[in-house]
Design an enzyme around this catalytic site. Structure first.
Site, short mmCIF file in Angstrom:
data_model
loop_
_atom_site.label_atom_id
_atom_site.label_comp_id
_atom_site.label_asym_id
_atom_site.label_seq_id
_atom_site.Cartn_x
_atom_site.Cartn_y
_atom_site.Cartn_z
N CYS A 2 0.81 -1.11 -0.02
CA CYS A 2 -0.03 0.14 0.02
C CYS A 2 0.81 1.13 -0.24
O CYS A 2 1.90 1.24 0.64
CB CYS A 2 -0.95 -0.04 1.13
SG CYS A 2 -1.87 -1.38 1.48
N ARG A 27 3.91 -0.16 -4.62
CA ARG A 27 3.72 -0.93 -3.38
C ARG A 27 2.40 -1.63 -3.36
O ARG A 27 2.15 -1.92 -2.32
CB ARG A 27 3.49 0.40 -2.40
CG ARG A 27 4.89 1.30 -2.31
CD ARG A 27 4.67 2.32 -1.34
NE ARG A 27 4.51 1.76 0.08
CZ ARG A 27 5.60 1.46 0.88
NH1 ARG A 27 6.88 1.72 0.49
NH2 ARG A 27 5.36 1.18 1.96
N TRP A 75 -2.66 -2.80 -1.62
CA TRP A 75 -2.47 -4.17 -1.54
C TRP A 75 -3.36 -5.04 -0.93
O TRP A 75 -2.90 -4.81 0.35
CB TRP A 75 -0.94 -4.35 -1.58
CG TRP A 75 -0.51 -5.89 -1.90
CD1 TRP A 75 -0.05 -6.38 -3.01
CD2 TRP A 75 -0.44 -6.79 -0.93
NE1 TRP A 75 0.06 -7.73 -2.93
CE2 TRP A 75 -0.03 -8.20 -1.68
CE3 TRP A 75 -0.42 -7.07 0.52
CZ2 TRP A 75 0.31 -9.28 -1.20
CZ3 TRP A 75 -0.50 -8.23 1.23
CH2 TRP A 75 0.10 -9.43 0.37
N ASN A 101 -1.71 2.11 5.76
CA ASN A 101 -0.76 1.05 5.14
C ASN A 101 -0.58 0.25 6.41
O ASN A 101 0.20 0.57 7.25
CB ASN A 101 0.38 1.78 4.47
CG ASN A 101 1.60 0.91 4.06
OD1 ASN A 101 2.71 1.13 4.36
ND2 ASN A 101 1.43 -0.46 4.19
N GLY A 102 -0.98 -1.07 6.25
CA GLY A 102 -0.40 -2.03 7.52
C GLY A 102 -1.30 -2.73 7.90
O GLY A 102 -2.25 -3.04 7.16
N GLU A 487 17.30 -17.26 -8.24
CA GLU A 487 16.74 -16.02 -8.64
C GLU A 487 16.13 -15.91 -10.11
O GLU A 487 15.42 -15.20 -10.32
CB GLU A 487 18.14 -15.10 -8.40
CG GLU A 487 18.11 -13.45 -8.72
CD GLU A 487 16.85 -12.95 -8.37
OE1 GLU A 487 16.39 -13.61 -7.21
OE2 GLU A 487 16.45 -11.88 -8.70
N LYS A 491 12.55 -14.69 -10.77
CA LYS A 491 12.41 -13.54 -12.12
C LYS A 491 11.19 -13.98 -12.94
O LYS A 491 10.30 -13.56 -13.30
CB LYS A 491 13.53 -13.34 -12.72
CG LYS A 491 14.52 -12.30 -12.17
CD LYS A 491 14.09 -11.07 -11.66
CE LYS A 491 13.52 -10.74 -10.34
NZ LYS A 491 14.16 -10.87 -9.07
N GLU A 494 7.99 -14.26 -11.26
CA GLU A 494 7.16 -13.12 -10.75
C GLU A 494 6.71 -12.50 -11.99
O GLU A 494 5.65 -11.93 -11.96
CB GLU A 494 8.20 -12.26 -10.23
CG GLU A 494 8.64 -12.36 -8.92
CD GLU A 494 9.75 -11.61 -8.38
OE1 GLU A 494 9.74 -11.00 -7.24
OE2 GLU A 494 10.88 -11.29 -9.36
N HIS A 510 17.94 -36.29 -8.22
CA HIS A 510 17.19 -36.62 -6.96
C HIS A 510 15.84 -36.20 -7.08
O HIS A 510 15.00 -36.19 -6.26
CB HIS A 510 17.73 -36.08 -5.51
CG HIS A 510 19.04 -36.55 -5.32
ND1 HIS A 510 19.56 -38.07 -5.25
CD2 HIS A 510 20.24 -35.95 -5.51
CE1 HIS A 510 20.96 -38.06 -5.10
NE2 HIS A 510 21.34 -36.78 -5.15
N LYS A 609 5.97 -4.53 -4.46
CA LYS A 609 7.82 -4.22 -4.02
C LYS A 609 8.17 -4.04 -2.71
O LYS A 609 9.15 -4.78 -2.32
CB LYS A 609 7.95 -2.81 -4.93
CG LYS A 609 9.57 -2.92 -4.63
CD LYS A 609 10.05 -2.39 -6.30
CE LYS A 609 11.57 -2.43 -6.08
NZ LYS A 609 11.97 -3.90 -6.74
C1 G6P Z 1 8.93 -8.35 -2.21
C2 G6P Z 1 9.50 -7.85 -3.57
C3 G6P Z 1 10.64 -8.69 -4.05
C4 G6P Z 1 11.78 -8.52 -2.95
C5 G6P Z 1 11.30 -8.89 -1.34
C6 G6P Z 1 12.30 -8.35 -0.30
O1 G6P Z 1 8.62 -9.52 -2.54
O2 G6P Z 1 8.54 -8.08 -4.67
O3 G6P Z 1 11.35 -7.98 -5.29
O4 G6P Z 1 12.86 -9.13 -3.01
O5 G6P Z 1 9.93 -8.17 -1.36
O6 G6P Z 1 12.29 -7.05 -0.28
P1 G6P Z 1 13.43 -6.21 0.40
O7 G6P Z 1 13.07 -4.70 0.06
O8 G6P Z 1 13.29 -6.27 1.66
O9 G6P Z 1 14.74 -6.43 -0.39
#
Ligand code: G6P
Length: 614
Positions: A2, A27, A75, A101-102, A487, A491, A494, A510, A609
Site C-alpha cells: 500500500c 507498493r 495491496w 498502510n499496515g 533468482e 524472476k 514473478e 534426486h 515491491k
Molecule cells: C517483495 C518484492 C521482491 C523483494 C522482496 C524483499 O517480495 O517483490 O522483489 O525481493 O519483497 O524485499 P526487500 O525490500 O526487503 O529487499
C-alpha cells in the site's frame, strides 16, 4: 504494501495526489482511492478497483476540487480488492476519512466494542475500524482530532502509517506511523505526506522521516508539530533529499525493469564508488572499518532477508565462508523471527533489504538486537526503517528501483556483500593477498563486463519468443551460481507467471530429472570455473532425455555451446563474481518472455515491491 500520499497547501490537491499514487503504485495496485475536502467544506471520497488509472477514469467527471486531500493505492490484506474495501474510508458520520498502510491486528476486538456503541461497518477492512475508533474517541472524549488519533492508536496492536482528514478542520492533516514508513515533505506554505519520498521530490527536497509511534499534525500556516502517541513533544529533524526526478522516469525504455537491468553497469559503479579503490588495490567499507572488532570476533554470521535479497544472502554465504572462514547461516526472515532462534551476543546479523521496510526482516533484526547481536544492514533506500534500527551497514546506492521484480538492487547487494567478505577475510588474514588483490581488481572490471553481456539483449529477446509456450522451467546452477538459479527462476515466476524452480545442478538426479521432456526448458548456469565439468555432465543428462537447454557459459566455451540448444556467453571472471554476470541474461530472459506473453512487467499481479505486512 500500500502507498499513501497526502497534501495540504494552496494548490489543487487532486493532481498532486494522483501523480503521487502513480509513483507509489509499486507498493500495491489492486485498488486506489482519494479523499478531498472541497472549498465548500464537503468531504468527497472516490475509489475504484484496479490501478490508479481506473481511479482517474472514475473520478474524471467528479468534483475533485480542494487543496487538502489524501490518497491510497492498495495491496489487499483484509477484505477482497474491490471499491468498497479500497481506501480512504469514511467514519460513521462521514466527518473523517482515513488511509492506512499496515495491519490492525486487534481489529476484531475493537470492532466488537464499536458495534456495541452502535457503529456500523461498510467494508471488511481493519482500517475502517480505526477511523470509527478515532471518531468515537473524538465524540466520546470531546477532544480534537490529533488527541483522538493519539488516544485511538494507544489501543491499537499492529502496524500502520495513517493519514486522517476531518471536514470540520479543513486546515489540518494528521498522520502517524508505527512499522510502516511515512515521510513529510516541507514546501512553501504547503506540506506533502507519503510512504516514501518519490511523490514529494518534484516539489521539495526538505523532508522529515516520521518515527515509530509518532503523530504528525500538518496545519496550514504553522510549523510541523510532532508528538508521540503518548503526547510527548518531539523536535522535527529536517533532512535533505538525495533523489532526482529523472531517476523516477523510464528514460525512453518501455518498462522500468528493462531500464533498471540496463542501468547495472552504472549502478554497480556507484555502489563501489569511494569503496573499491582499484589503483590502491583496496576496499574501504566504513560500516566495517568502524566495527571491525564485531566482525573479527564473530563466531557466526546470520544473514536474514526475503525474496531476491535472500538469494543475495545465499551468495554471500559462499563468499564469507570462503574468504573469512566464519560459519554463515542464511535465514528467511519470516521463519527466523518465529522459530525461537538461538542468538548469541557475539553473533553478527546481516539484514539485506532493497526497500529497508520489509516487515519480516525488520522484525527479525529487532529480535536479534534484543538478544544482543550486532546488526549490520545492506539496504538501498536511505533512511528506511531497517537501516535506522541497525548498528551499522552499507547502502547500495543504486537509486530508486521501481520495477517490482528486483534486478539492479540484487547485483548491488551481491557487490556490497562481496566487499564485506573481502574486508573481513583480509583483516582476519584468512585469504591470501594475491587472491584479495585479484578479486579487488576484477571487481573494477565488472561494470564493463556486464555491459558486454547486455550487448546480447537482442539475441535473448529473439529466442525468448520460442519459450513462451512453456508451462514450467528448471534453472540449475552450482556453488555461487546455485542462488542465481533460484533468482532466475524467481524472476520468471514473478513477471511471466510461468512456474519455475531453481535447483542445485547435482540435485537434479534426486527428483527434477523426472520432469525433463521436450516441453520443459532447462536453464543451466555453467561458467568455466568450480564444478564446471560436473555441470557439463548434467547438461548431457538433460540432452539424453530430450530436454531443451539454455546454457550460460564463459566466452569461447565450444563444448557446452555445441550441446546446448542456446548458449549465452559471459566474459570470464573470478568465480565469486560470476553471479554478477550470469544473472544478467536470466533477468533479460524473464523480461522478454513476460513481454511476449503480454504480462504487466513492472507491476505483476498480486505482488508488491515493498512488503510491509507479515
Ligand atoms: C517483495 C518484492 C521482491 C523483494 C522482496 C524483499 O517480495 O517483490 O522483489 O525481493 O519483497 O524485499 P526487500 O525490500 O526487503 O529487499
Amino acid at each position: 504494501m500500500c502507498g499513501i500520499v497526502g497534501y495540504i497547501g494552496k494548490r489543487k490537491a487532486y493532481p498532486i495526489l494522483i501523480k503521487g499514487l502513480h509513483r507509489l503504485e509499486y507498493r500495491g495496485y489492486d485498488s486506489a482511492g482519494v479523499a478531498l475536502i472541497t472549498p465548500a467544506g464537503q468531504l468527497n471520497i472516490y475509489k475504484a478497483k484496479g490501478k490508479v488509472s481506473e481511479l482517474e477514469a472514475y473520478a474524471a467527471d467528479k468534483d475533485t476540487d480542494g487543496c487538502i486531500g489524501i490518497a491510497h493505492t492498495r495491496w489487499a490484506t483484509h477484505g477482497e480488492p474491490n471499491a468498497v474495501n479500497a481506501h480512504p474510508h469514511y467514519s460513521e458520520s462521514e466527518r473523517l476519512a482515513i488511509i492506512h498502510n499496515g495491519i490492525i491486528e486487534n481489529y476484531a476486538v475493537l470492532k466488537a466494542g464499536l458495534s456495541q456503541q452502535g457503529y456500523t461497518f461498510r467494508s471488511d477492512t481493519d482500517t475502517e475500524v480505526l477511523v470509527q475508533l478515532i471518531e468515537y474517541t473524538q465524540v466520546d472524549r470531546q477532544v480534537d482530532l490529533k488527541t483522538a488519533v493519539q488516544l485511538a492508536l494507544q489501543q491499537v496492536i499492529g502496524a500502520y502509517a495513517i493519514a486522517v482528514l476531518d471536514k470540520e478542520n479543513p486546515g489540518t492533516l494528521i498522520a502517524a506511523r508505527k512499522g510502516s514508513p511515512l515521510v513529510v515533505g516541507i514546501g512553501n506554505d504547503e506540506y506533502f505526506l507519503a510512504s516514501d519520498a518519490t511523490p514529494i521530490v518534484e516539489y521539495t527536497d526538505k523532508v522529515i522521516y516520521i518515527e515509530d509511534e509518532e503523530v504528525v499534525a500538518l496545519r496550514l500556516g504553522q510549523e510541523v508539530d510532532i508528538t508521540t502517541i503518548g503526547n510527548v513533544q518531539k523536535t522535527p529533524e529536517i533532512k535533505r533529499l538525495e533523489l532526482s526526478l529523472s531517476q523516477l522516469e523510464k528514460g525512453g525504455y518501455p518498462h522500468f525493469m528493462l531500464k533498471e537491468i540496463f542501468e547495472q553497469p552504472r549502478t554497480l559503479t556507484d555502489s563501489m564508488r569511494g569503496r573499491v579503490n582499484v589503483r590502491q588495490d583496496n576496499i574501504a567499507l566504513s560500516g566495517f572499518i568502524d566495527n571491525k572488532e564485531r566482525f573479527l570476533n564473530a563466531k557466526r554470521i546470520i544473514i536474514t532477508a526475503c525474496g531476491t535479497s535472500w538469494h543475495a544472502g545465499l551468495i554471500a554465504m559462499y563468499a564469507i565462508e570462503e574468504f573469512a572462514q566464519i560459519p554463515v547461516e542464511v535465514e528467511y526472515s519470516s521463519e527466523f523471527r518465529y522459530r525461537k532462534p538461538v542468538i548469541h551476543k557475539d553473533d553478527v546479523v546481516i539484514a539485506i533489504s532493497q526497500s529497508g521496510e520489509t516487515a519480516d526482516t525488520l522484525a527479525a533484526i529487532q529480535l536479534a538486537k534484543q538478544k544482543g547481536a550486532f546488526i549490520f544492514s545492506i539496504c538501498n533506500v536511505v533512511g528506511a526503517s531497517i537501516p535506522r534500527v541497525s548498528d551499522s551497514g552499507c547502502y547500495t546506492h543504486v537509486g530508486p528501483e521501481i520495477g517490482v521484480a528486483s534486478t539492479k538492487a540484487f547485483t548491488a547487494q551481491v557487490v556490497a556483500l562481496t566487499m564485506l567478505a573481502l574486508c573481513i577475510g583480509r583483516e582476519k588474514g584468512t585469504m591470501s593477498d594475491e587472491q584479495y588483490l585479484r578479486i579487488v581488481r576484477e571487481l573494477g572490471q565488472i561494470p564493463d563486463k556486464i555491459e558486454r553481456v547486455l550487448g546480447q539483449n537482442k539475441r535473448i529477446a529473439d529466442f525468448a519468443k520460442t519459450f513462451t509456450y512453456a508451462q514450467n522451467f528448471i534453472y540449475l546452477g552450482r556453488g555461487y551460481n546455485f542462488p542465481v538459479a533460484m533468482e532466475g527462476a524467481l524472476k520468471l515466476k514473478e513477471i511471466s507467471y510461468i512456474h519455475a524452480e531453481g535447483y542445485p545442478a547435482a540435485e537434479m538426479k534426486h527428483g527434477p530429472i523426472a520432469l525433463i521432456s521436450q516441453e520443459m526448458p532447462v536453464v543451466v548456469i555453467a561458467p568455466r570455473c568450480g564444478t564446471y565439468e560436473k555441470v557439463v555432465s548434467n547438461i548431457q543428462e538433460i540432452k539424453a532425455r530430450k530436454g531443451r537447454v539454455i546454457a550460460i557459459v564463459t566466452d569461447g566455451d565450444e563444448l557446452v555451446s555445441r550441446i546446448a540448444d542456446y548458449a549465452i556467453e559471459i566474459p570470464a571472471t573470478e568465480e565469486c563474481l560470476t553471479p554478477l554476470l550470469t544473472v544478467i541474461p536470466l533477468q533479460l530472459l524473464a523480461y522478454h518472455i513476460a513481454v511476449v506473453k503480454g504480462c504487466d512487467v513492472d507491476q505483476p499481479r498480486n505482488l508488491a515491491k515493498s512488503v510491509t505486512v507479515e
